[in-house]
Design an enzyme around this catalytic site. Structure first.
Site, PDB file in Angstrom:
ATOM      1  N   ARG A  29       0.818  -1.219   0.000  1.00 15.07           N
ATOM      2  CA  ARG A  29       0.000   0.000   0.000  1.00 15.07           C
ATOM      3  C   ARG A  29       0.852   1.271   0.000  1.00 15.07           C
ATOM      4  O   ARG A  29       0.352   2.357  -0.240  1.00 15.07           O
ATOM      5  CB  ARG A  29      -0.957  -0.035   1.214  1.00 15.07           C
ATOM      6  CG  ARG A  29      -2.024  -1.107   1.098  1.00 15.07           C
ATOM      7  CD  ARG A  29      -2.676  -1.446   2.448  1.00 15.07           C
ATOM      8  NE  ARG A  29      -1.851  -2.336   3.255  1.00 15.07           N
ATOM      9  CZ  ARG A  29      -2.204  -2.816   4.449  1.00 15.07           C
ATOM     10  NH1 ARG A  29      -3.374  -2.474   4.983  1.00 15.07           N
ATOM     11  NH2 ARG A  29      -1.412  -3.632   5.123  1.00 15.07           N
ATOM     12  N   GLN A  86      12.825 -13.755   6.458  1.00  8.73           N
ATOM     13  CA  GLN A  86      11.616 -14.405   5.934  1.00  8.73           C
ATOM     14  C   GLN A  86      11.676 -14.166   4.423  1.00  8.73           C
ATOM     15  O   GLN A  86      11.401 -13.057   3.963  1.00  8.73           O
ATOM     16  CB  GLN A  86      10.355 -13.768   6.529  1.00  8.73           C
ATOM     17  CG  GLN A  86       9.066 -14.402   6.042  1.00  8.73           C
ATOM     18  CD  GLN A  86       7.837 -13.547   6.335  1.00  8.73           C
ATOM     19  OE1 GLN A  86       7.923 -12.326   6.465  1.00  8.73           O
ATOM     20  NE2 GLN A  86       6.679 -14.174   6.409  1.00  8.73           N
TER      21      GLN A  86
HETATM   22  C1  UD1 Z   1      -1.522  -6.225  11.169  1.00 11.04           C
HETATM   23  C2  UD1 Z   1      -2.399  -7.153  11.972  1.00 11.04           C
HETATM   24  C3  UD1 Z   1      -3.660  -6.385  12.383  1.00 11.04           C
HETATM   25  C4  UD1 Z   1      -3.245  -5.155  13.201  1.00 11.04           C
HETATM   26  C5  UD1 Z   1      -2.240  -4.290  12.446  1.00 11.04           C
HETATM   27  C6  UD1 Z   1      -1.647  -3.254  13.374  1.00 11.04           C
HETATM   28  C7  UD1 Z   1      -2.081  -9.439  11.168  1.00 11.04           C
HETATM   29  C8  UD1 Z   1      -2.609 -10.543  10.337  1.00 11.04           C
HETATM   30  N1  UD1 Z   1      -2.763  -8.303  11.160  1.00 11.04           N
HETATM   31  O1  UD1 Z   1      -2.228  -5.853   9.993  1.00 11.04           O
HETATM   32  O2  UD1 Z   1      -4.489  -7.200  13.160  1.00 11.04           O
HETATM   33  O3  UD1 Z   1      -4.396  -4.386  13.508  1.00 11.04           O
HETATM   34  O4  UD1 Z   1      -1.133  -5.084  11.954  1.00 11.04           O
HETATM   35  O5  UD1 Z   1      -0.865  -2.316  12.720  1.00 11.04           O
HETATM   36  O6  UD1 Z   1      -1.067  -9.628  11.834  1.00 11.04           O
HETATM   37  N2  UD1 Z   1       5.141  -8.566   7.913  1.00 11.04           N
HETATM   38  C9  UD1 Z   1       6.157  -9.480   7.771  1.00 11.04           C
HETATM   39  N3  UD1 Z   1       5.953 -10.572   7.004  1.00 11.04           N
HETATM   40  C10 UD1 Z   1       4.772 -10.838   6.391  1.00 11.04           C
HETATM   41  C11 UD1 Z   1       3.733  -9.905   6.535  1.00 11.04           C
HETATM   42  C12 UD1 Z   1       3.934  -8.781   7.309  1.00 11.04           C
HETATM   43  O7  UD1 Z   1       7.250  -9.287   8.322  1.00 11.04           O
HETATM   44  O8  UD1 Z   1       4.676 -11.887   5.716  1.00 11.04           O
HETATM   45  C13 UD1 Z   1       5.378  -7.364   8.731  1.00 11.04           C
HETATM   46  C14 UD1 Z   1       5.243  -6.076   7.937  1.00 11.04           C
HETATM   47  O9  UD1 Z   1       6.512  -5.663   7.423  1.00 11.04           O
HETATM   48  C15 UD1 Z   1       4.709  -5.093   8.963  1.00 11.04           C
HETATM   49  C16 UD1 Z   1       3.982  -5.986   9.963  1.00 11.04           C
HETATM   50  O10 UD1 Z   1       4.417  -7.303   9.749  1.00 11.04           O
HETATM   51  O11 UD1 Z   1       5.735  -4.401   9.629  1.00 11.04           O
HETATM   52  C17 UD1 Z   1       2.462  -5.902   9.816  1.00 11.04           C
HETATM   53  O12 UD1 Z   1       2.130  -6.249   8.490  1.00 11.04           O
HETATM   54  P1  UD1 Z   1       1.004  -5.461   7.682  1.00 11.04           P
HETATM   55  O13 UD1 Z   1       0.913  -6.078   6.331  1.00 11.04           O
HETATM   56  O14 UD1 Z   1       1.195  -4.013   7.798  1.00 11.04           O
HETATM   57  O15 UD1 Z   1      -0.281  -5.909   8.522  1.00 11.04           O
HETATM   58  P2  UD1 Z   1      -1.591  -5.059   8.739  1.00 11.04           P
HETATM   59  O16 UD1 Z   1      -2.489  -5.275   7.581  1.00 11.04           O
HETATM   60  O17 UD1 Z   1      -1.290  -3.671   9.123  1.00 11.04           O
HETATM   61 MG    MG Z   2       0.377  -2.530   9.108  1.00  8.01          MG
END
Ligand code: UD1
Ligand code: MG
Length: 461
Positions: free
Chosen positions: A18, A75
């Site tokens: 995004r 990862q």
């Molecule tokens: C996530 C949470 C949501 C919460 C929000 C808070 C989950 C499924 N959802 O959603 O409940 O309200 O954060 O801000 O956890 N990341 C990885 N590897 C991945 C995917 C993500 O390291 O495979 C990291 C991203 O870099 C990021 C964080 O995890 O820093 C959160 O990921 P993001 O995709 O932003 O999740 P949200 O949709 O914000």
């Molecule tokens: Mg997030």
């Protein structure tokens, strides 16, 4: 409860689709600092024993930018936040003690908050605690079903029913989990959801349904839990952190003339009675002493400024500046420069990798590079140290109480002794002994009546 090891695990492997950016999301900066670094340094300040940053998308650039002060895990394929933690444990082995899992895109969470959350978790003696924000509109966040202070389960925005979307309890993306139980919970994750991802959020429902109720740590300051997922939220986070930081300095006794137009990084320190004028950017580990005025329109990055200084319309980077120093307007102080007490640097002066001892002055139009200037020495307007011959850099050493006449060119390597005087307009290629005078310019010849004769010749032609 005896103190056990606490590991801070920061999830920063996501691409951040995004954000619409080539840069990994957690490298985007808030108040001049990459989001993942803000989170990591807050965790360290909160006293965790070790910080592990989980990287993936753009991982090399993230490690390069954040440096070697932290531990990293990988990862390689981003299959969700739960999968991210699985990868961390696969690489690091099972973690002892408490694991504090934080998202790298929630840059506003403070050290105090981390400490409070950890303490509440440790005191509760639960297997898992979850940070929850109560928001008027939780759109975009995972919704937490809370019942009598316990988190029952989390539903992601994309999986939520219209009724669940009404829930105001948002998942802040922050968990304290006991390491052995975390490994067990991660084994149960499935990807049967709207995003086909392994959600870390599902550990909450798992613990609850297996009789280990999860503590909901509900925040009374939800703004700090903000997750940054797009550029608009990046600007919002920037504005919030900027205000928090400026407010803190003002309440500590610093005058900020126009806080809306003053940009102070979160790690900057400013002593009392200093004044920060508009358009000023204080970045990195910059420190300002007492009673100094900085700005307007000044940018200092990793600079230490002493007491009673005045720095205006100028730039400085990685420099150490003493007390009672005046710099500006339009000066450029470059890395590895050291300015002693009472130094004066005036308009259009560039200082680079040089040490000016106490009371030295370079007031106008000068380049000083790879030089040492003794105390109380005066560098005249237009002086240039020629430190580079196109191949190598050389040093200029000038003693104390010396006087360098205007428009002099000092061809390095060269030494000028204490108390020496260099005549204006000199090109100095040989060392000058202490108290000597050096005249490195063409001798002037005056021709009697020449100007009148010249006009006559030209006028008649
Ligand atoms: C996530 C949470 C949501 C919460 C929000 C808070 C989950 C499924 N959802 O959603 O409940 O309200 O954060 O801000 O956890 N990341 C990885 N590897 C991945 C995917 C993500 O390291 O495979 C990291 C991203 O870099 C990021 C964080 O995890 O820093 C959160 O990921 P993001 O995709 O932003 O999740 P949200 O949709 O914000
Ligand atoms: Mg997030």
């Amino acid at each position: 409860m005896s103190k056990q090891k606490v590991t801070g695990l920061i999830l920063a492997a996501g691409k951040g689709t995004r954000m619409k950016s080539d840069l990994p999301k957690c490298l985007h900066k808030v108040c001049g600092v990459p989001m993942a670094k803000l989170v990591a340094d807050s965790l360290i300040a909160a006293g965790v024993d070790e910080v592990v940053i989980l990287v993936g998308h753009g991982g090399e650039s993230l490690i390069q930018a954040l440096g070697h002060g932290y531990k990293y895990a990988w990862q390689h394929e981003q299959l969700g936040t739960g999968h991210a933690v699985q990868c961390a444990l696969a690489e690091l082995g099972p973690l002892d003690g408490t694991v504090m899992i934080v998202c790298g895109d929630t840059p506003l969470i403070s050290t105090q908050y981390f400490q409070d959350f950890l303490k509440v978790h440790q005191d509760s003696e639960r297997v898992c605690s979850l940070a929850v924000a109560e928001l008027p509109d939780a759109t975009g966040y995972g919704r937490v079903v809370v019942f009598s202070g316990e988190a029952k389960r989390i539903i992601e925005q994309k999986d939520a029913s219209p009724e669940e979307k009404q829930i105001g309890h948002a998942n802040a993306g922050m968990y304290c989990v006991e390491g052995d139980e975390l490994s067990e919970a991660l084994k149960t994750l499935k990807s049967d959801n709207a995003q086909s991802e392994y959600y870390l959020t599902d550990i909450v429902g798992y613990f609850d349904s297996t009789g280990r109720s999860v503590n909901a740590f509900i925040s009374n300051d939800p703004a700090i839990m903000m997750g940054v997922n797009n550029r608009k939220q990046l600007a919002e986070a920037n504005a919030i952190l900027k205000k928090l930081t400026n407010d803190r300095h003002m309440l500590n006794g610093v005058t900020i003339v126009d806080p809306g137009n003053t940009y102070i990084g979160p790690f900057v320190e400013i002593d009392t009675d200093s004044i920060i004028e508009p358009g000023t950017h204080l970045i990195g580990r910059t420190t300002i002493g007492k009673n100094s005025t900085i700005g307007p329109n000044t940018r200092l990055t990793d600079v230490s400024v002493g007491d009673n200084c005045f720095v205006f319309f100028s730039h400085a980077d990685s420099a150490v500046i003493g007390s009672n120093v005046k710099i500006g307007p339009f000066a450029n102080i470059r890395p590895k420069s050291l300015l002693g007490d009472g130094v004066r640097i005036g308009n259009f002066v560039e200082i680079n990798r040089s040490h000016l001892h106490d009371g030295a002055k370079a007031n106008h139009l000068t380049y000083i590079g790879d030089a040492e200037i003794g105390h109380e020495t005066n560098i005249g307007a237009g002086t240039i140290t020629c430190n580079f011959d196109g191949f190598k850099k050389y040093r200029t050493e000038i003693g104390s109480d010396a006087f360098i006449g205007s428009n002099s060119t000092l061809v390095a390597p060269v030494k000028i002794g204490n108390g020496a005087i260099v005549a204006a307009g000199s090109v100095i290629t040989n060392d000058v002994l202490p108290n000597d005078g050096a005249f490195g310019r063409a001798r002037q010849e005056n021709k009697s009546g020449w100007a009148a004769r010249w006009r006559e010749i030209k006028g008649n032609g």
